[in-house]
Design a protein around this motif. Structure first.
Motif, PDB file in Angstrom:
ATOM      1  N   ARG A 130     -10.814  10.440 -12.686  1.00  0.00           N
ATOM      2  CA  ARG A 130     -10.015  10.782 -13.861  1.00  0.00           C
ATOM      3  C   ARG A 130      -8.846   9.806 -13.950  1.00  0.00           C
ATOM      4  NH1 ARG A 130      -7.169  14.822 -14.632  1.00  0.00           N
ATOM      5  NH2 ARG A 130      -6.590  15.275 -12.482  1.00  0.00           N
ATOM      6  N   PRO A 131      -8.386   9.483 -15.148  1.00  0.00           N
ATOM      7  CA  PRO A 131      -7.262   8.553 -15.287  1.00  0.00           C
ATOM      8  C   PRO A 131      -6.004   9.091 -14.597  1.00  0.00           C
ATOM      9  CG  PRO A 131      -8.356   8.900 -17.405  1.00  0.00           C
ATOM     10  CD  PRO A 131      -8.904   9.923 -16.462  1.00  0.00           C
ATOM     11  N   LEU A 132      -5.239   8.204 -14.002  1.00  0.00           N
ATOM     12  CA  LEU A 132      -3.939   8.544 -13.454  1.00  0.00           C
ATOM     13  C   LEU A 132      -3.104   7.280 -13.378  1.00  0.00           C
ATOM     14  CD1 LEU A 132      -3.852   9.091  -9.583  1.00  0.00           C
ATOM     15  CD2 LEU A 132      -5.520   7.656 -10.724  1.00  0.00           C
ATOM     16  N   GLU A 133      -1.818   7.433 -13.148  1.00  0.00           N
ATOM     17  CA  GLU A 133      -0.916   6.290 -13.085  1.00  0.00           C
ATOM     18  C   GLU A 133      -0.735   5.874 -11.628  1.00  0.00           C
ATOM     19  OE1 GLU A 133       2.482   8.050 -15.020  1.00  0.00           O
ATOM     20  OE2 GLU A 133       2.036   7.000 -16.896  1.00  0.00           O
ATOM     21  N   ILE A 134      -0.781   4.556 -11.395  1.00  0.00           N
ATOM     22  CA  ILE A 134      -0.593   3.994 -10.061  1.00  0.00           C
ATOM     23  C   ILE A 134       0.569   3.005 -10.131  1.00  0.00           C
ATOM     24  CG2 ILE A 134      -1.628   2.691  -8.168  1.00  0.00           C
ATOM     25  CD1 ILE A 134      -4.369   3.624  -9.127  1.00  0.00           C
ATOM     26  N   PHE A 135       1.534   3.181  -9.238  1.00  0.00           N
ATOM     27  CA  PHE A 135       2.701   2.314  -9.193  1.00  0.00           C
ATOM     28  C   PHE A 135       2.785   1.615  -7.834  1.00  0.00           C
ATOM     29  CE2 PHE A 135       3.673   5.580 -12.280  1.00  0.00           C
ATOM     30  CZ  PHE A 135       4.289   4.892 -13.313  1.00  0.00           C
ATOM     31  N   PHE A 136       3.311   0.394  -7.850  1.00  0.00           N
ATOM     32  CA  PHE A 136       3.623  -0.329  -6.625  1.00  0.00           C
ATOM     33  C   PHE A 136       5.137  -0.481  -6.528  1.00  0.00           C
ATOM     34  CE2 PHE A 136      -0.701  -1.620  -7.449  1.00  0.00           C
ATOM     35  CZ  PHE A 136      -1.270  -1.709  -6.195  1.00  0.00           C
ATOM     36  N   ARG A 137       5.662  -0.205  -5.355  1.00  0.00           N
ATOM     37  CA  ARG A 137       7.088  -0.431  -5.110  1.00  0.00           C
ATOM     38  C   ARG A 137       7.225  -1.398  -3.938  1.00  0.00           C
ATOM     39  NH1 ARG A 137       9.891   4.820  -4.667  1.00  0.00           N
ATOM     40  NH2 ARG A 137       9.052   4.907  -2.559  1.00  0.00           N
ATOM     41  N   LEU A 138       7.806  -2.544  -4.212  1.00  0.00           N
ATOM     42  CA  LEU A 138       8.055  -3.546  -3.176  1.00  0.00           C
ATOM     43  C   LEU A 138       9.449  -3.324  -2.604  1.00  0.00           C
ATOM     44  CD1 LEU A 138       7.396  -6.202  -1.629  1.00  0.00           C
ATOM     45  CD2 LEU A 138       8.402  -7.430  -3.591  1.00  0.00           C
ATOM     46  N   ASN A 139       9.524  -3.245  -1.287  1.00  0.00           N
ATOM     47  CA  ASN A 139      10.794  -3.047  -0.583  1.00  0.00           C
ATOM     48  C   ASN A 139      11.035  -4.239   0.336  1.00  0.00           C
ATOM     49  OD1 ASN A 139      11.035   0.156  -1.128  1.00  0.00           O
ATOM     50  ND2 ASN A 139       8.935  -0.348  -0.522  1.00  0.00           N
ATOM     51  N   VAL A 140      12.195  -4.874   0.198  1.00  0.00           N
ATOM     52  CA  VAL A 140      12.554  -6.013   1.043  1.00  0.00           C
ATOM     53  C   VAL A 140      13.886  -5.709   1.714  1.00  0.00           C
ATOM     54  CG1 VAL A 140      13.005  -8.491   1.150  1.00  0.00           C
ATOM     55  CG2 VAL A 140      11.369  -7.607  -0.524  1.00  0.00           C
ATOM     56  N   LYS A 141      13.861  -5.610   3.032  1.00  0.00           N
ATOM     57  CA  LYS A 141      15.084  -5.325   3.791  1.00  0.00           C
ATOM     58  C   LYS A 141      15.731  -6.635   4.199  1.00  0.00           C
ATOM     59  CE  LYS A 141      16.787  -3.019   7.973  1.00  0.00           C
ATOM     60  NZ  LYS A 141      18.035  -2.629   7.304  1.00  0.00           N
ATOM     61  N   HIS A 142      16.989  -6.811   3.856  1.00  0.00           N
ATOM     62  CA  HIS A 142      17.747  -8.003   4.264  1.00  0.00           C
ATOM     63  C   HIS A 142      19.122  -7.536   4.738  1.00  0.00           C
ATOM     64  CE1 HIS A 142      19.981  -8.131   0.262  1.00  0.00           C
ATOM     65  NE2 HIS A 142      18.963  -7.321   0.005  1.00  0.00           N
ATOM     66  N   GLY A 143      19.334  -7.693   6.049  1.00  0.00           N
ATOM     67  CA  GLY A 143      20.562  -7.177   6.623  1.00  0.00           C
ATOM     68  C   GLY A 143      20.618  -5.668   6.464  1.00  0.00           C
ATOM     69  N   PRO A 144      21.770  -5.125   6.046  1.00  0.00           N
ATOM     70  CA  PRO A 144      21.884  -3.670   5.881  1.00  0.00           C
ATOM     71  C   PRO A 144      21.338  -3.170   4.542  1.00  0.00           C
ATOM     72  CG  PRO A 144      23.985  -4.697   5.412  1.00  0.00           C
ATOM     73  CD  PRO A 144      23.066  -5.818   5.852  1.00  0.00           C
ATOM     74  N   GLU A 162      18.390 -14.636   1.503  1.00  0.00           N
ATOM     75  CA  GLU A 162      17.217 -15.303   2.056  1.00  0.00           C
ATOM     76  C   GLU A 162      17.329 -15.523   3.563  1.00  0.00           C
ATOM     77  OE1 GLU A 162      16.095 -17.844  -1.983  1.00  0.00           O
ATOM     78  OE2 GLU A 162      17.099 -18.824  -0.299  1.00  0.00           O
ATOM     79  N   LYS A 163      18.550 -15.649   4.068  1.00  0.00           N
ATOM     80  CA  LYS A 163      18.737 -15.923   5.492  1.00  0.00           C
ATOM     81  C   LYS A 163      18.677 -14.656   6.345  1.00  0.00           C
ATOM     82  CE  LYS A 163      21.658 -19.993   4.675  1.00  0.00           C
ATOM     83  NZ  LYS A 163      22.986 -20.619   4.931  1.00  0.00           N
ATOM     84  N   ARG A 164      18.653 -13.493   5.696  1.00  0.00           N
ATOM     85  CA  ARG A 164      18.704 -12.249   6.464  1.00  0.00           C
ATOM     86  C   ARG A 164      17.507 -11.327   6.200  1.00  0.00           C
ATOM     87  NH1 ARG A 164      24.446  -9.417   6.711  1.00  0.00           N
ATOM     88  NH2 ARG A 164      23.399  -8.614   8.579  1.00  0.00           N
ATOM     89  N   VAL A 165      16.455 -11.866   5.591  1.00  0.00           N
ATOM     90  CA  VAL A 165      15.276 -11.039   5.330  1.00  0.00           C
ATOM     91  C   VAL A 165      14.639 -10.635   6.664  1.00  0.00           C
ATOM     92  CG1 VAL A 165      12.984 -10.960   4.310  1.00  0.00           C
ATOM     93  CG2 VAL A 165      14.859 -12.086   3.086  1.00  0.00           C
ATOM     94  N   GLU A 166      14.454  -9.340   6.865  1.00  0.00           N
ATOM     95  CA  GLU A 166      13.930  -8.820   8.126  1.00  0.00           C
ATOM     96  C   GLU A 166      12.501  -8.314   8.006  1.00  0.00           C
ATOM     97  OE1 GLU A 166      16.512  -5.811   9.606  1.00  0.00           O
ATOM     98  OE2 GLU A 166      18.339  -7.020   9.353  1.00  0.00           O
ATOM     99  N   LYS A 167      12.225  -7.568   6.948  1.00  0.00           N
ATOM    100  CA  LYS A 167      10.890  -6.985   6.803  1.00  0.00           C
ATOM    101  C   LYS A 167      10.660  -6.632   5.346  1.00  0.00           C
ATOM    102  CE  LYS A 167      10.094  -2.753   7.977  1.00  0.00           C
ATOM    103  NZ  LYS A 167       9.914  -1.472   8.704  1.00  0.00           N
ATOM    104  N   ALA A 168       9.398  -6.372   5.020  1.00  0.00           N
ATOM    105  CA  ALA A 168       9.039  -5.947   3.667  1.00  0.00           C
ATOM    106  C   ALA A 168       7.865  -4.983   3.765  1.00  0.00           C
ATOM    107  CB  ALA A 168       8.674  -7.147   2.800  1.00  0.00           C
ATOM    108  N   TRP A 169       7.843  -4.030   2.862  1.00  0.00           N
ATOM    109  CA  TRP A 169       6.729  -3.099   2.814  1.00  0.00           C
ATOM    110  C   TRP A 169       6.476  -2.684   1.371  1.00  0.00           C
ATOM    111  CZ3 TRP A 169      11.606  -1.948   4.344  1.00  0.00           C
ATOM    112  CH2 TRP A 169      12.255  -0.853   3.764  1.00  0.00           C
ATOM    113  N   VAL A 170       5.285  -2.146   1.147  1.00  0.00           N
ATOM    114  CA  VAL A 170       4.857  -1.770  -0.199  1.00  0.00           C
ATOM    115  C   VAL A 170       4.440  -0.308  -0.202  1.00  0.00           C
ATOM    116  CG1 VAL A 170       3.096  -2.120  -1.973  1.00  0.00           C
ATOM    117  CG2 VAL A 170       4.158  -4.092  -0.864  1.00  0.00           C
ATOM    118  N   ASP A 171       4.927   0.438  -1.194  1.00  0.00           N
ATOM    119  CA  ASP A 171       4.471   1.805  -1.436  1.00  0.00           C
ATOM    120  C   ASP A 171       3.497   1.782  -2.612  1.00  0.00           C
ATOM    121  OD1 ASP A 171       6.427   2.909   0.426  1.00  0.00           O
ATOM    122  OD2 ASP A 171       7.915   2.453  -1.115  1.00  0.00           O
TER     123      ASP A 171
END
Length: 257
Positions: A179-193, A222-231
């Motif tokens: 059945r149709p439904l909505e799908i979203f992507f959320r990009l999270n990029v942690k840099h420093g705090p 750019e110098k403090r990027v630690e990790k990234a994840w996607v929901d």
């Protein structure tokens, strides 16, 4: 000559190793706790390496005969990736009545706030010749009383290494829905705090099967990027079957104007 000799020696060593573990299995019921604890540690270390070999072998043997990984790479792409669930077999292959924070394989984590949720996740073997990935993910959702349901995926270190604000990140998802439904992507990029977030909706009306995140719209250090994840967020998933036949990522620089 040396090749034959090495092959013979390898088989001899392997035969002795198999005999050793067969003997260990026979003796295990009579070992004391200290001996059993050590044997278990040795077996777990061995299994980790064997699982790595099996995954790589299965991944390559199930790949298209023509070679290549089938990931679409935009011009200038400097990193591309398909998560393990879509590349090779995982264990366990499925989870029924899955609670929140359940991991499927080593990279995918399920999150939801449902209390009486009938939810099943299972890795499936793609059968169509048009599928570029050998495996896929099927999610069966029946009754679901929660307000959100998402799959969270940590991006590997190469995705974060050298990440710049002039980069774009493309996420491709090949999916079929009952059945149709909505799908979203959320990009999270942690840099420093701080953590930057970007949200995009996957177009399911013929507008393509990918989303793109332009990091120029963020304020990442750019110098403090630690990790990234996607929901990957599914809106109103109840009474639906969601089959994700492929999931891919590609990073590339924005064209200079």
């Amino acid at each position: 000559m040396s090749g034959k000799s090495n092959s013979f020696l390898d088989r001899l060593v392997q035969g002795r190793m198999l005999a050793r573990w067969a003997r260990a299995a026979r003796l295990a019921p009579g070992l004391d706790r200290a001996q059993l604890r050590q044997l278990r540690a040795d077996a777990q270390a061995m299994r980790r390496e064997i699982d790595r070999v099996l995954f790589t072998a299965d991944e390559r043997l199930t790949a298209p005969i023509g070679g290549g990984d089938g990931i679409e790479r935009p011009l200038g792409c400097d990193w591309a990736w398909r998560p393990e669930l879509w590349r090779g077999p995982i264990f366990p292959p499925g989870i029924a009545a899955a609670p929140s924070r359940t991991m499927l394989g080593r990279e995918i984590t399920l999150f939801h706030d449902g209390k009486m949720s009938e939810l099943t996740l299972r890795q499936i073997r793609n059968q169509s010749a048009s599928h570029r990935a050998p495996f896929g993910l099927r999610m069966d959702v029946f009754r679901f009383d929660g307000s959100f349901l998402s799959l969270v995926l940590d991006l590997p270190d190469p995705a974060v290494r050298g990440l710049r604000r002039n980069h774009l990140l493309r996420i491709g998802l090949t999916v079929t829905l009952e059945r149709p439904l909505e799908i979203f992507f959320r990009l999270n990029v942690k840099h420093g705090p701080n953590t930057e977030q970007l949200v995009r909706e996957l177009p399911l009306d013929g507008g393509g099967n990918f989303v793109e995140f332009d990091l120029a719209y963020t304020k990442i250090n750019e110098k403090r990027v630690e990790k990234a994840w996607v929901d990957i967020i599914f809106e109103g998933p109840q009474m639906n079957q969601i089959c994700a036949q492929d999931l891919t990522f590609a990073r590339y620089p924005r064209a200079e104007i």
